[in-house]
Motif scaffolding. Structure first.
Motif, short mmCIF file in Angstrom:
data_model
loop_
_atom_site.label_atom_id
_atom_site.label_comp_id
_atom_site.label_asym_id
_atom_site.label_seq_id
_atom_site.Cartn_x
_atom_site.Cartn_y
_atom_site.Cartn_z
N THR A 77 -30.48 32.06 3.47
CA THR A 77 -31.11 33.32 3.91
C THR A 77 -32.62 33.15 4.12
N ILE A 79 -35.38 32.44 2.60
CA ILE A 79 -36.52 32.98 1.84
C ILE A 79 -37.38 31.84 1.30
N ARG A 81 -40.83 31.12 -0.99
CA ARG A 81 -41.81 31.69 -1.93
C ARG A 81 -42.13 30.60 -2.95
N TYR A 84 -42.70 30.77 -9.05
CA TYR A 84 -41.89 30.31 -10.19
C TYR A 84 -42.68 30.39 -11.48
N MET A 277 -35.90 41.37 -2.76
CA MET A 277 -34.90 40.70 -3.62
C MET A 277 -34.75 41.48 -4.91
N TYR A 284 -30.29 40.45 -1.86
CA TYR A 284 -31.58 40.24 -1.22
C TYR A 284 -31.41 40.47 0.26
N THR A 367 -29.35 27.52 -5.55
CA THR A 367 -29.50 28.65 -4.63
C THR A 367 -30.90 28.71 -4.03
N GLY A 368 -31.78 27.78 -4.39
CA GLY A 368 -33.19 28.00 -4.04
C GLY A 368 -33.91 26.87 -3.36
N LYS A 371 -36.66 26.86 0.45
CA LYS A 371 -38.12 27.03 0.35
C LYS A 371 -38.82 25.73 -0.01
N VAL A 415 -33.94 35.34 -8.57
CA VAL A 415 -32.54 35.55 -8.18
C VAL A 415 -31.70 35.39 -9.45
O1 PYC Z 1 -34.54 31.26 -4.24
O2 PYC Z 1 -35.61 32.82 -3.15
C1 PYC Z 1 -34.58 32.23 -3.48
C2 PYC Z 1 -33.31 32.68 -2.92
C3 PYC Z 1 -33.13 33.76 -2.16
C4 PYC Z 1 -31.83 33.80 -1.86
C5 PYC Z 1 -31.21 32.77 -2.43
N1 PYC Z 1 -32.15 32.07 -3.08
#
Ligand code: PYC
Ligand code: FAD
Length: 417
Positions: A77, A79, A81, A84, A277, A284, A367-368, A371, A415
């Motif tokens: 998706t 995103i 950023r 953290y 989110m 999100y 999941t991240g 970025k 998330v």
């Molecule tokens: O890490 O920002 C994230 C994110 C958004 C959706 C899935 N992971």
């Protein structure tokens, strides 16, 4: 809507088809490379690009079992950023953020990086305490981050229901103005084109079926298409398939592979010019420049490699999104898909040496990782070029699961997974 950074600086841009053809020239493999990168997702292609461009290692092969960007890179998706909690993670993701800010110019390819800001909503007192803690930690690390109250959130997202009557009222949010979104497939294409221009060989539709290990060192890979290909160093960047590659080396990684889903609506007129989110309600949402609402879910609880997810998860996500945006209740959804994310117990990546000499892993982004693409590629390339882990990568060694030096970003990443 904010406009893409660097648009005016792009000298020329190939069409999708031209890109595809160019990346598809499938060269004849050399007998031996300096580095083989397994996996042609964003991270693998970025690694190859920086190896050639920044570190002068041009005898590089990227081996991709499908097509470039067809894994999680083209399924996320988008995103971006860097807010953290812990120093180790913040430094790594902020390194990536700084590279994002110049990426279109560096690649001479518009990756449509749009710094439209990201809100991580808080719905309970504890959410808000966590938000203040994370915002303070971010600011100490020089990362732009603010804690907003309900009224300030409502000003940024006028169509979101911020009334006190909702089941999960919006009490505030963290806000990172430099955060945003990018075009995910353009990232894969841009890095592939850049790597190719520096002499990197990219092999698509070519699966690594085994590692060649001699005297405790990895000296190459076996492929289903070209037989054995040898190299001084091998880097595995295979996301949800990383445990499979590790098994070829005879060791295990503390990873679980789970489906993670997303969906997009039909295009609608501009209505949402930031990213929202919510950890708490599990959803999100942003709006792409084409007009589609881009919506993502939490992971499915079961393990799998199916690249699709379950209906109840999507239903739950849409309930959450409609709770926040009742105005979207009549919008029709267009496409839904899943990717396989590789999650570590501390919700942080592995960028590491392994028990096998000259074999390195970059995985566990879960999941991240979208970025992180430029930063991950950059530090992994530096590590592969030198044969020694880059300082930003060191805290993310796979051996932290032996020593207990975990970097626990669960939940803090904004998330809920
Ligand atoms: O890490 O920002 C994230 C994110 C958004 C959706 C899935 N992971
Ligand atoms: P991939 O793009 O998956 O690339 C790995 C490649 O390895 C694949 O192309 C695969 O075919 C190849 N491969 C595997 N095995 C072999 C083999 N044996 N031989 C050859 N090739 C092989 N992250 C964010 O930061 N922001 C988000 O908003 C976000 N949203 C997400 C939403 C969804 C629905 C999903 C699924 C993920 C999301 N992510 C997000 C996570 C992000 O997409 C991933 O962390 C990131 O893209 C991983 O990139 P990669 O290059 O490591 O993996």
């Amino acid at each position: 809507m904010q406009h893409y950074s660097g648009f005016g600086l792009i000298k020329h841009s190939l069409s999708h088809h031209e890109n595809w053809q160019r990346a598809w020239r499938n060269p004849t493999p050399k007998k031996k490379y300096d580095v083989i990168v397994i996996g042609g997702g964003g991270h693998g292609l970025a690694t190859a690009y920086y190896l050639a461009k920044e570190f002068g290692v041009t005898e590089v092969a990227v081996i991709e079992k499908g097509y470039i960007g067809g894994g999680n890179t083209g399924r996320n998706t988008t995103i971006v950023r860097s807010n953290y909690l812990w120093d180790e993670a913040a430094h790594l993701y902020e390194h990536a953020m700084c590279l994002w800010e110049g990426l279109s110019q560096d690649l001479n390819y518009n990756v449509m990086f749009s710094q439209r800001g990201v809100l991580n909503l808080g719905h309970t007192l504890q959410d808000m305490r966590d938000i203040h803690r994370r915002v303070n930690a971010n600011r100490l690390n020089g990362i732009d981050s603010e804690a907003l109250d309900t009224k300030q959130v409502q000003e940024i997202v006028p169509y979101m229901d911020c009334s006190a009557n909702t089941r999960y009222p919006v009490l505030g949010a963290s806000w990172q103005p430099r955060a945003g979104v990018a075009r995910h497939d353009a990232v894969a294409w841009g890095y592939a084109r850049g790597a190719d221009a520096h002499g990197v060989d990219i092999f698509q539709q070519t699966e690594v079926t085994d590692l060649i290990i001699e005297d405790g060192a990895c000296v190459g890979v076996k492929t289903n298409r070209y037989g054995d290909i040898r190299a001084d160093r091998v880097g595995s960047v295979t996301a949800g398939n990383s445990s499979v590659i590790a098994a070829m080396g005879g060791f295990e990684l503390p990873l679980e592979s789970h489906p993670l889903q997303a969906l997009v609506s039909e295009p609608i007129k501009p209505i949402l010019d930031t990213v929202v989110m919510s950890n708490h309600v599990h959803g999100y949402i942003s709006q792409s420049d084409k007009g589609d609402l881009v919506i993502g879910a939490g992971i499915d609880g079961y393990n799998g490699y199916g690249q699709r997810g379950s209906f109840p998860t999507i239903e739950h996500t849409l309930q959450a999104i409609l709770e926040l945006f009742p105005i979207f209740s009549r919008v029709r959804m267009n496409r839904q898909w899943g990717g396989i994310v590789d999650t570590c117990p501390d919700a942080c990546p592995i960028i590491s040496e392994t028990p096998i000499q000259n074999l390195y892993f970059n995985c566990g982004w879960g999941t991240g990782g979208f970025k992180a693409t430029p930063g991950s590629g950059h530090v992994f390339a530096a590590s592969l070029a030198k044969g020694e882990m880059h300082p930003l990568a060191k805290p993310f060694s796979m051996f932290r699961f032996h020593t207990g030096a975990l970097v626990d970003e669960h939940g803090a990443a904004g998330v809920a997974h």
